[in-house]
Design a protein around this motif. Structure first.
Motif, PDB file in Angstrom:
ATOM      1  N   PRO A 124      -2.888   4.465  -0.844  1.00  0.00           N
ATOM      2  CA  PRO A 124      -2.880   4.502   0.624  1.00  0.00           C
ATOM      3  C   PRO A 124      -1.609   3.891   1.216  1.00  0.00           C
ATOM      4  O   PRO A 124      -1.119   2.860   0.750  1.00  0.00           O
ATOM      5  CB  PRO A 124      -4.112   3.679   1.006  1.00  0.00           C
ATOM      6  N   GLU A 125      -1.099   4.524   2.254  1.00  0.00           N
ATOM      7  CA  GLU A 125       0.143   4.081   2.872  1.00  0.00           C
ATOM      8  C   GLU A 125       0.043   2.649   3.389  1.00  0.00           C
ATOM      9  O   GLU A 125       0.978   1.854   3.237  1.00  0.00           O
ATOM     10  CB  GLU A 125       0.524   5.022   4.011  1.00  0.00           C
ATOM     11  N   GLU A 126      -1.111   2.317   3.988  1.00  0.00           N
ATOM     12  CA  GLU A 126      -1.259   0.967   4.533  1.00  0.00           C
ATOM     13  C   GLU A 126      -1.278  -0.081   3.429  1.00  0.00           C
ATOM     14  O   GLU A 126      -0.846  -1.229   3.618  1.00  0.00           O
ATOM     15  CB  GLU A 126      -2.532   0.861   5.382  1.00  0.00           C
ATOM     16  N   GLU A 127      -1.751   0.292   2.244  1.00  0.00           N
ATOM     17  CA  GLU A 127      -1.730  -0.626   1.112  1.00  0.00           C
ATOM     18  C   GLU A 127      -0.311  -0.798   0.590  1.00  0.00           C
ATOM     19  O   GLU A 127       0.140  -1.918   0.324  1.00  0.00           O
ATOM     20  CB  GLU A 127      -2.646  -0.116   0.006  1.00  0.00           C
ATOM     21  N   ARG A 128       0.414   0.298   0.448  1.00  0.00           N
ATOM     22  CA  ARG A 128       1.803   0.224  -0.029  1.00  0.00           C
ATOM     23  C   ARG A 128       2.682  -0.559   0.928  1.00  0.00           C
ATOM     24  O   ARG A 128       3.656  -1.201   0.516  1.00  0.00           O
ATOM     25  CB  ARG A 128       2.346   1.638  -0.224  1.00  0.00           C
ATOM     26  N   ALA A 129       2.336  -0.524   2.222  1.00  0.00           N
ATOM     27  CA  ALA A 129       3.144  -1.206   3.238  1.00  0.00           C
ATOM     28  C   ALA A 129       3.112  -2.718   3.086  1.00  0.00           C
ATOM     29  O   ALA A 129       3.970  -3.423   3.631  1.00  0.00           O
ATOM     30  CB  ALA A 129       2.663  -0.807   4.628  1.00  0.00           C
ATOM     31  N   LYS A 148       7.062  -4.883  -0.793  1.00  0.00           N
ATOM     32  CA  LYS A 148       8.459  -4.497  -0.612  1.00  0.00           C
ATOM     33  C   LYS A 148       8.900  -3.454  -1.632  1.00  0.00           C
ATOM     34  O   LYS A 148       9.736  -2.606  -1.342  1.00  0.00           O
ATOM     35  CB  LYS A 148       9.333  -5.754  -0.716  1.00  0.00           C
ATOM     36  N   HIS A 149       8.335  -3.538  -2.856  1.00  0.00           N
ATOM     37  CA  HIS A 149       8.781  -2.670  -3.945  1.00  0.00           C
ATOM     38  C   HIS A 149       7.583  -1.932  -4.548  1.00  0.00           C
ATOM     39  O   HIS A 149       6.434  -2.340  -4.375  1.00  0.00           O
ATOM     40  CB  HIS A 149       9.461  -3.492  -5.043  1.00  0.00           C
ATOM     41  N   ASN A 150       7.886  -0.860  -5.291  1.00  0.00           N
ATOM     42  CA  ASN A 150       6.809  -0.126  -5.968  1.00  0.00           C
ATOM     43  C   ASN A 150       6.519  -0.669  -7.366  1.00  0.00           C
ATOM     44  O   ASN A 150       5.755  -0.068  -8.121  1.00  0.00           O
ATOM     45  CB  ASN A 150       7.110   1.376  -6.020  1.00  0.00           C
ATOM     46  N   VAL A 151       7.137  -1.792  -7.715  1.00  0.00           N
ATOM     47  CA  VAL A 151       6.732  -2.611  -8.865  1.00  0.00           C
ATOM     48  C   VAL A 151       6.821  -4.067  -8.419  1.00  0.00           C
ATOM     49  O   VAL A 151       7.522  -4.397  -7.456  1.00  0.00           O
ATOM     50  CB  VAL A 151       7.619  -2.398 -10.119  1.00  0.00           C
ATOM     51  N   ASP A 152       6.115  -4.945  -9.099  1.00  0.00           N
ATOM     52  CA  ASP A 152       6.218  -6.372  -8.776  1.00  0.00           C
ATOM     53  C   ASP A 152       7.562  -6.899  -9.260  1.00  0.00           C
ATOM     54  O   ASP A 152       7.900  -6.781 -10.448  1.00  0.00           O
ATOM     55  CB  ASP A 152       5.074  -7.151  -9.427  1.00  0.00           C
ATOM     56  N   PHE A 194      -2.482  -2.639 -16.952  1.00  0.00           N
ATOM     57  CA  PHE A 194      -2.729  -2.292 -15.555  1.00  0.00           C
ATOM     58  C   PHE A 194      -1.462  -1.775 -14.893  1.00  0.00           C
ATOM     59  O   PHE A 194      -0.371  -2.342 -15.083  1.00  0.00           O
ATOM     60  CB  PHE A 194      -3.232  -3.511 -14.785  1.00  0.00           C
ATOM     61  N   SER A 195      -1.602  -0.727 -14.098  1.00  0.00           N
ATOM     62  CA  SER A 195      -0.477  -0.263 -13.299  1.00  0.00           C
ATOM     63  C   SER A 195      -0.169  -1.287 -12.211  1.00  0.00           C
ATOM     64  O   SER A 195      -0.955  -2.198 -11.932  1.00  0.00           O
ATOM     65  CB  SER A 195      -0.788   1.099 -12.674  1.00  0.00           C
ATOM     66  N   THR A 196       0.977  -1.120 -11.572  1.00  0.00           N
ATOM     67  CA  THR A 196       1.401  -2.058 -10.533  1.00  0.00           C
ATOM     68  C   THR A 196       0.322  -2.259  -9.476  1.00  0.00           C
ATOM     69  O   THR A 196      -0.098  -3.392  -9.193  1.00  0.00           O
ATOM     70  CB  THR A 196       2.695  -1.561  -9.867  1.00  0.00           C
ATOM     71  N   MET A 197      -0.150  -1.152  -8.877  1.00  0.00           N
ATOM     72  CA  MET A 197      -1.101  -1.294  -7.775  1.00  0.00           C
ATOM     73  C   MET A 197      -2.483  -1.691  -8.264  1.00  0.00           C
ATOM     74  O   MET A 197      -3.199  -2.426  -7.559  1.00  0.00           O
ATOM     75  CB  MET A 197      -1.184   0.002  -6.969  1.00  0.00           C
ATOM     76  N   SER A 198      -2.889  -1.261  -9.453  1.00  0.00           N
ATOM     77  CA  SER A 198      -4.202  -1.683  -9.948  1.00  0.00           C
ATOM     78  C   SER A 198      -4.214  -3.186 -10.200  1.00  0.00           C
ATOM     79  O   SER A 198      -5.191  -3.876  -9.911  1.00  0.00           O
ATOM     80  CB  SER A 198      -4.591  -0.914 -11.217  1.00  0.00           C
ATOM     81  N   GLY A 199      -3.096  -3.734 -10.703  1.00  0.00           N
ATOM     82  CA  GLY A 199      -3.003  -5.178 -10.887  1.00  0.00           C
ATOM     83  C   GLY A 199      -3.017  -5.926  -9.562  1.00  0.00           C
ATOM     84  O   GLY A 199      -3.643  -6.983  -9.429  1.00  0.00           O
TER      85      GLY A 199
END
Length: 705
Positions: free
Chosen positions: A190-195, A198-202, A483-488
């Motif tokens: 979800p866009e609001e979660e990604r917002a 800052k990055h698409n990885v930690d 775990f993927s970035t967002m799942s973690g």
């Protein structure tokens, strides 16, 4: 066998001083060698047929950290190993060995967490399930026994070194060290979660630092997500990949007068939510071209070219990329530890409100209760409630294949949600999925229906070891999946919210994610990422609701810790070792080259080197098979320097140094004749002088058992 010697060169390092700090716990650190067979055994990680060991680039270690709360008497032990993951049976054996030494209550499966660096360049044979045994030709006791022995030894050293000390926490950004290898799947979240990010990885590195009462540095553990695939699947030398190098670099800096693995300061670089995180920071390209690719059917490489990620040093080689990514982590870790800033040490006990600079935050003292919870959990039985209020079922495991950090099986691409004619026939010959399995795993195009195969025993785990550790306001979750970035991020966020809701946490609560730990259960993506079926989604065995199930079970662990009640519904972990197989090569007798003895020089070095640039010094010897003796806590080679003042020889390099290599090969397999090569990359800054190389090994005589 006596070492053969020749004249060669050296390097220098400097120790950084620490400062006194507050005392909160009793702390102990320990390190021990776990290197098993370095030749003939398949490496664990890439599952590439024929990728067997041919020697050693660096040794593999177990690094242990024990924290004892003197008030409650509770203790926890965190262990990090230079391995692809950790075997659940390995953990059981470690606990059993420790209980024989210390009794049943000091160390248990509940308060010991066994984590991994996720290196893809270590020995295989320590995972008990059929799928993982197939990839390395079995359960290999030759690998398992030194692993268990080394882990136990590292914990014993930490136990014996317990002393009044302090633990600090720090967090800082680390750039140019990781990228998302599946950004298209990440964008499905979800866009609001990604917002929120800052990055698409930690990009943050988390650190726990350990100091003695007088401020002397004892060690550190970091959490930073980046896959252990800097060294690619053409490699045949055992090593710990980028996190193994990071540990080596940090320890060499802090222990300048000690050989690798022997110094008092212990540095562990633990894996975090790095399933979709690659160290190949330049991105993926078709080999032999500059054509970018992503491993999917939409970017098929021409001809025989493969889609493979490129690290920052790819023009020199993957070992150079590995050094760069590892050194980045080591440098940042020592900064966050508070060891040096503008030439001065940073006190580890500075208050949390103090601020030094944006790039080097001040470590925060960790104080408070020590606690732990652990559960053996059957994930396939879990039922979750989805966001829309419907029930989500977990599946028996099933898998797809292929990644840009290791080329996919021919004809099977990432983001594949429909089978192909060939692979549909192949998978049905192994085990045709039931309709229920197809529906449960949808939209996965099942390549291996591992959960419905019962021969010779389970192909993938169903009962997983999940764990929650506490040190004051710092909580550490241990999961067996990648775990993927967002799942973690979602799991950490959920655990933190639960801790706050149940009175165990506040706005300053820290949740650290450790995995793979305590076992191996492949991958875990978000529900949204799963729909694309990139490699990470295809390798999420238990279906689209896997993450939801993890979130639910960690809610149970938090509730148990908050109530002070034990976990009562833990499952029994199966043990299939007695039914396992070992198809690794049999080992015969050794025989020397005709008219030679073991240890004789085959190819000598030059007596004098006039260096104008860096060079590699090489010598070869009549050898025995290194499987005769793993040389645990020893070395297959030495580089020695003759000290001008006394004429004595001093060992300055071993087989664990990054600029040395030990390479072995059969010259005549049928006769058992082999050769060992010792290499040393002599840097431009190595001073002139007299040096010698040494080779050490053992041979097996005919008719030896």
């Amino acid at each position: 066998m006596l070492p053969r010697t020749f004249f060669l060169f050296e390097l220098l390092f400097h120790l950084l001083a620490g400062q006194p700090t507050q005392v909160g716990y009793q702390v102990g650190t320990g390190i021990a060698d776990i290197t098993g067979p370095i030749v003939q055994i398949m490496m664990m990680g890439y599952a590439k047929h024929g990728q067997t060991g041919q020697g050693l680039a660096q040794r593999l270690y177990s690094r242990a950290y024990t924290v004892l709360d003197p008030v409650s008497g509770n203790r926890i032990t965190i262990v990090n190993t230079d391995t692809q993951s950790m075997g659940d049976i390995v953990k059981q054996r470690v606990v059993s060995s420790l209980q024989e030494i210390y009794g049943e209550d000091v160390y248990t499966e509940k308060n010991i967490m066994l984590a991994s660096t996720h290196s893809h360049s270590g020995m295989g044979g320590f995972l008990q399930y059929t799928l993982y045994e197939i990839s390395v030709l079995g359960w290999i006791e030759e690998t398992v026994q030194p692993m268990v022995q080394g882990i136990v030894k590292s914990i014993q050293i930490a136990h014996d070194n317990l002393q009044e000390g302090n633990v600090v926490y720090n967090l800082g950004e680390l750039l140019d060290t990781n990228i998302n290898r599946s950004p298209s799947a990440y964008l499905l979240n979800p866009e609001e979660e990604r917002a929120r990010y800052k990055h698409n990885v930690d990009k943050d590195m988390s650190l726990l630092g350990f100091r003695a009462r007088d401020g002397q540095p004892l060690g550190l553990i970091t959490w930073f997500p980046v896959h252990g695939v800097s060294i690619n699947n053409t490699n045949r030398l055992i090593n710990g990949d980028n996190k193994g190098f990071a540990a080596y670099a940090a320890e060499r800096t802090m222990n300048p007068d000690s050989l690798p693995g022997k110094g008092p300061f212990v540095a562990a670089f633990t894996q975090s939510n790095g399933a979709d995180v690659s160290p190949n920071t330049l991105g993926a390209f078709c080999t032999e071209t500059d054509i970018p690719c992503d491993g999917s059917r939409d970017s098929i490489c021409p001809g025989s070219s493969k889609c493979i990620g490129r690290g920052p040093g790819w023009k020199i080689g993957h070992f150079e990329s590995n050094r760069i990514i590892g050194q980045n982590q080591a440098t940042r870790a020592l900064e966050l530890f508070g060891q040096k800033r503008k030439g001065k040490a940073i006190p580890a006990s500075v208050s949390a409100s103090a601020s030094t600079s944006a790039s080097v935050p001040v470590p925060i003292s960790v104080q408070g209760k020590v606690d732990f919870r652990q559960k053996y959990w059957d994930i396939t039985k879990e039922v979750v409630i989805t966001a829309n209020g419907t029930k989500g079922l977990l599946c028996d495991p099933a898998m797809a294949a292929g990644t840009t950090d290791g080329p996919a099986i021919d004809g099977f691409y990432q983001n594949t949600t429909q089978g192909t004619f060939f692979w549909d026939i192949a998978k049905d010959l192994v085990k045709k999925p039931t309709q229920r399995q197809k529906e449960c795993q949808a939209p996965k195009a099942i390549l291996l229906n591992t959960g419905e195969i019962k021969y010779p025993f389970d192909w993938q785990p169903k009962i997983l070891d999940v764990q929650l550790l506490r040190m004051g306001n710092v909580y550490i979750i241990g999961v067996p999946s990648e775990f993927s970035t967002m799942s973690g991020r979602r799991l950490r966020r959920s655990v933190r919210q639960n801790l706050i809701a149940q009175g165990l946490g506040n706005n300053d609560t820290v949740v650290l994610h450790t995995g793979p730990a305590n076992g191996y259960a492949s991958y875990c993506t978000t529900f949204e990422e799963y729909q694309m079926q990139r490699y990470e989604g295809g390798s999420t065995p238990y279906g689209p609701y896997t993450l939801d199930a993890y979130i639910k079970v960690f809610g149970e662990l938090v509730s148990s810790m908050a109530s002070g009640k034990p976990i009562l519904d833990s499952e029994q972990l199966p043990n299939y070792v007695n039914a396992s197989y070992d198809f690794s090569p049999r080992q015969g007798a050794d025989r020397p080259k005709l008219f030679h003895q073991f240890g004789d020089v085959v190819r000598n070095v030059a007596p004098v080197y006039r260096r104008r640039k860096a060079l590699t010094i090489t010598a070869s010897f009549v050898a025995g098979n290194p499987r005769n003796d793993g040389m645990l806590d020893k070395t297959y080679l030495t580089v020695e320097y003759r000290q001008p003042s006394s004429g004595d020889w001093k060992i300055i390099k071993t087989d664990d140094d990054y600029d040395t290599r030990f390479i072995w090969r059969y010259t005549m397999p049928i006769l058992g004749q082999s050769e060992a090569t010792v290499e040393w990359d002599c840097g431009e800054d190595t001073p002139a002088g007299f040096y010698r190389l040494g080779y050490f090994g053992h041979h097996r005589t005919p008719y030896t058992k």
